[in-house]
Write a protein that holds these residues in place. Structure first.
Motif, PDB file in Angstrom:
ATOM      1  N   ARG A   1       0.834  -1.206   0.000  1.00  8.07           N
ATOM      2  CA  ARG A   1       0.000   0.000   0.000  1.00  8.07           C
ATOM      3  C   ARG A   1       0.863   1.248   0.000  1.00  8.07           C
ATOM      4  N   LEU A   2       1.946   1.236   0.786  1.00  7.45           N
ATOM      5  CA  LEU A   2       2.841   2.390   0.807  1.00  7.45           C
ATOM      6  C   LEU A   2       3.508   2.597  -0.547  1.00  7.45           C
ATOM      7  N   ARG A   3       3.891   1.484  -1.186  1.00  8.53           N
ATOM      8  CA  ARG A   3       4.529   1.595  -2.502  1.00  8.53           C
ATOM      9  C   ARG A   3       3.561   2.175  -3.529  1.00  8.53           C
ATOM     10  N   ILE A   4       2.315   1.704  -3.487  1.00  8.90           N
ATOM     11  CA  ILE A   4       1.319   2.225  -4.425  1.00  8.90           C
ATOM     12  C   ILE A   4       1.050   3.695  -4.155  1.00  8.90           C
ATOM     13  N   ALA A   5       0.935   4.050  -2.859  1.00  6.42           N
ATOM     14  CA  ALA A   5       0.693   5.452  -2.519  1.00  6.42           C
ATOM     15  C   ALA A   5       1.854   6.330  -2.981  1.00  6.42           C
ATOM     16  N   ARG A   6       3.087   5.851  -2.786  1.00 11.24           N
ATOM     17  CA  ARG A   6       4.251   6.619  -3.222  1.00 11.24           C
ATOM     18  C   ARG A   6       4.282   6.766  -4.737  1.00 11.24           C
ATOM     19  N   GLU A   7       3.931   5.707  -5.440  1.00  5.82           N
ATOM     20  CA  GLU A   7       3.947   5.757  -6.902  1.00  5.82           C
ATOM     21  C   GLU A   7       2.892   6.728  -7.419  1.00  5.82           C
ATOM     22  N   LEU A   8       1.693   6.667  -6.831  1.00  2.00           N
ATOM     23  CA  LEU A   8       0.645   7.591  -7.256  1.00  2.00           C
ATOM     24  C   LEU A   8       1.016   9.030  -6.928  1.00  2.00           C
ATOM     25  N   HIS A   9       1.645   9.233  -5.782  1.00  2.00           N
ATOM     26  CA  HIS A   9       2.080  10.587  -5.413  1.00  2.00           C
ATOM     27  C   HIS A   9       3.080  11.119  -6.431  1.00  2.00           C
ATOM     28  N   ASP A  10       4.034  10.270  -6.804  1.00  2.09           N
ATOM     29  CA  ASP A  10       5.066  10.722  -7.736  1.00  2.09           C
ATOM     30  C   ASP A  10       4.502  10.934  -9.136  1.00  2.09           C
ATOM     31  N   VAL A  11       3.604  10.042  -9.547  1.00  2.79           N
ATOM     32  CA  VAL A  11       3.072  10.132 -10.907  1.00  2.79           C
ATOM     33  C   VAL A  11       2.133  11.321 -11.058  1.00  2.79           C
ATOM     34  N   ILE A  12       1.211  11.468 -10.129  1.00  2.43           N
ATOM     35  CA  ILE A  12       0.177  12.484 -10.251  1.00  2.43           C
ATOM     36  C   ILE A  12       0.617  13.814  -9.648  1.00  2.43           C
ATOM     37  N   GLY A  13       1.327  13.760  -8.515  1.00  2.17           N
ATOM     38  CA  GLY A  13       1.687  14.998  -7.821  1.00  2.17           C
ATOM     39  C   GLY A  13       2.507  15.941  -8.664  1.00  2.17           C
ATOM     40  N   HIS A  14       3.422  15.408  -9.462  1.00  2.85           N
ATOM     41  CA  HIS A  14       4.286  16.254 -10.284  1.00  2.85           C
ATOM     42  C   HIS A  14       3.448  17.090 -11.256  1.00  2.85           C
ATOM     43  N   HIS A  15       2.579  16.435 -11.994  1.00  2.00           N
ATOM     44  CA  HIS A  15       1.800  17.146 -13.010  1.00  2.00           C
ATOM     45  C   HIS A  15       0.756  18.065 -12.374  1.00  2.00           C
TER      46      HIS A  15
END
Length: 409
Positions: free
Chosen positions: A179-193
């Motif tokens: 869950r932490l890995r998925i949350a981190r990935e979504l943060h990195d993917v979406i947060g930047h844009h």
């Protein structure tokens, strides 16, 4: 006709489980006990008809109650103990002790250790009392051996319980890490844009409010950048969700993040008003997927924080290929004391950007540091080992190669 590679696997016998397994176990114990007790019912001792009538139901109930052992282990344990004790008090022999051992094991295997110890204590005390009162069939050695067997049964049950508890804990930790890995990935993917969209929309709104007549062209450019960033964010979100769903697609909706896409990050940062310069030092080498993605995400998050918090105008992204690891440096000329929000100060913060970057680096055996630069501005530095699975080659001389703003190294 299609060939079945493993037909025997499906045709093999299936062991019962759940309530069927409980019923099978109770029936098996009853069968063994009945066969082993036949001689006792035909014994030389003369017994009244009432005793015989009582003994048979006690024997059947002691085994039949095992059907409920997993739903009510403690109650079943005490019930079997009372029934078994009553049966043996009628001077009947036989392997009915098997039912008590199964019940005792179940109590220990479900983690009810106090109840298991209490059951063993009552059995040992009762048998020892009978031995002391002068029973010819129960000697001190027999009581000692029986106590050892009961303790061994409890120990085996506790080992079973510990192994299952450990397996559940490992599974829980794995689920938490996922869950932490998925949350981190979504943060990195979406947060930047999303961060770039916020910056660009804010800049366009500021220009419109300041000078509506002359800001049309600049606002149109900012809105075009917002459109592009939102399109990329939506595409990457769909790709990430597709991976999570394990969707069968001919090709992913977006390429996997990696340093090959560094130029896209640079162009997006430039649209947000930053002058980005990239540098590569050392001989480039092929990177594993994990290292490539980690370096890309660290650069992406660092540029995002610069655009959001640093009030900077120039950024330098530097990649240094060493003998054993890759060094990723992102430096800016902004306000180093208040920059980057969750990554801009040396004091602890509650943001997730720096924490996520550090987790990525540490997961691969590396480290990440971030803080104000001595000459002003802010710097993020991540050192990521290549790992044994990466085919490397000797590095060349450390001669910096600079690219122009927006060019991929």
């Amino acid at each position: 006709m299609a060939f079945d590679p493993a037909p025997s696997r499906r045709r093999g016998p299936r062991l019962p489980h759940g309530r069927a397994a409980d019923l099978a176990l109770a029936g098996a114990v009853l069968t063994v006990v009945v066969l082993g007790s036949v001689q006792s019912f035909r014994g030389e001792h003369e017994r009244s008809g009432l005793v015989l009538v009582l003994a048979a139901p006690l024997l059947v109930m002691s085994c039949g109650v095992l059907y409920f052992r997993r739903r009510h282990p403690v109650a079943v344990g005490w019930t079997v103990l009372v029934l078994t004790g009553t049966y043996y008090s009628l001077h009947f022999d036989g392997p009915l002790m098997i039912a008590l051992i199964v019940a005792l094991y179940t109590v220990a295997a479900t983690g009810r250790m106090r109840a298991a110890v209490a059951l063993v204590s009552v059995v040992v005390f009762g048998v020892g009392t009978v031995s002391v009162l002068g029973s010819k069939d129960l000697t001190g050695i027999a009581v000692f051996l029986l106590s050892g067997w009961l303790v061994a049964v409890v120990a085996l049950g506790f080992v079973r319980y510990s192994r299952l508890a450990h397996a559940r804990e490992v599974e829980r930790r794995a689920a938490t890490e996922e869950r932490l890995r998925i949350a981190r990935e979504l943060h990195d993917v979406i947060g930047h844009h999303i961060s770039l969209i916020n910056v660009q929309a804010g800049a366009a709104l500021h220009r419109l409010r300041k000078d509506p007549s002359s800001a049309a062209a600049q606002s149109e450019e900012a809105l075009a950048a917002v459109k592009d960033s939102s399109k990329v964010a939506l595409r990457e979100l769909r790709a990430t969700l597709g991976v999570l769903r394990q969707a069968d697609e001919a090709a992913p909706l977006a390429p996997t993040g990696g340093l090959a896409r560094l130029a896209e990050l640079v162009r997006a940062a430039e649209r947000a008003g930053l002058a980005v310069r990239t540098q590569t030092e050392g001989a480039e080498r092929p990177l594993s997927t994990e290292v490539d993605l980690a370096a890309y995400r660290v650069t992406q998050e660092s540029l995002t924080n610069v655009a959001r918090h640093a009030h900077a105008t120039a950024v330098t992204v530097r990649l240094r290929y060493g003998d054993r690891d890759l060094l990723v440096e992102v430096e800016n000329d902004g306000n180093g004391t208040a920059a980057h929000g969750d990554t801009g100060t040396t004091a602890p913060s509650t943001g997730s950007g720096l924490r996520g970057m550090r987790e990525r680096a540490r997961a691969l055996g590396g480290e990440l540091t971030a803080g104000p630069r001595p000459g002003g501005g802010f710097a993020v530095q991540a050192r990521i080992p290549y790992g044994p699975c990466v085919p490397g080659r000797p590095d060349g001389p450390q001669v910096p190669r600079e690219n122009g703003a927006g060019r991929q190294p």
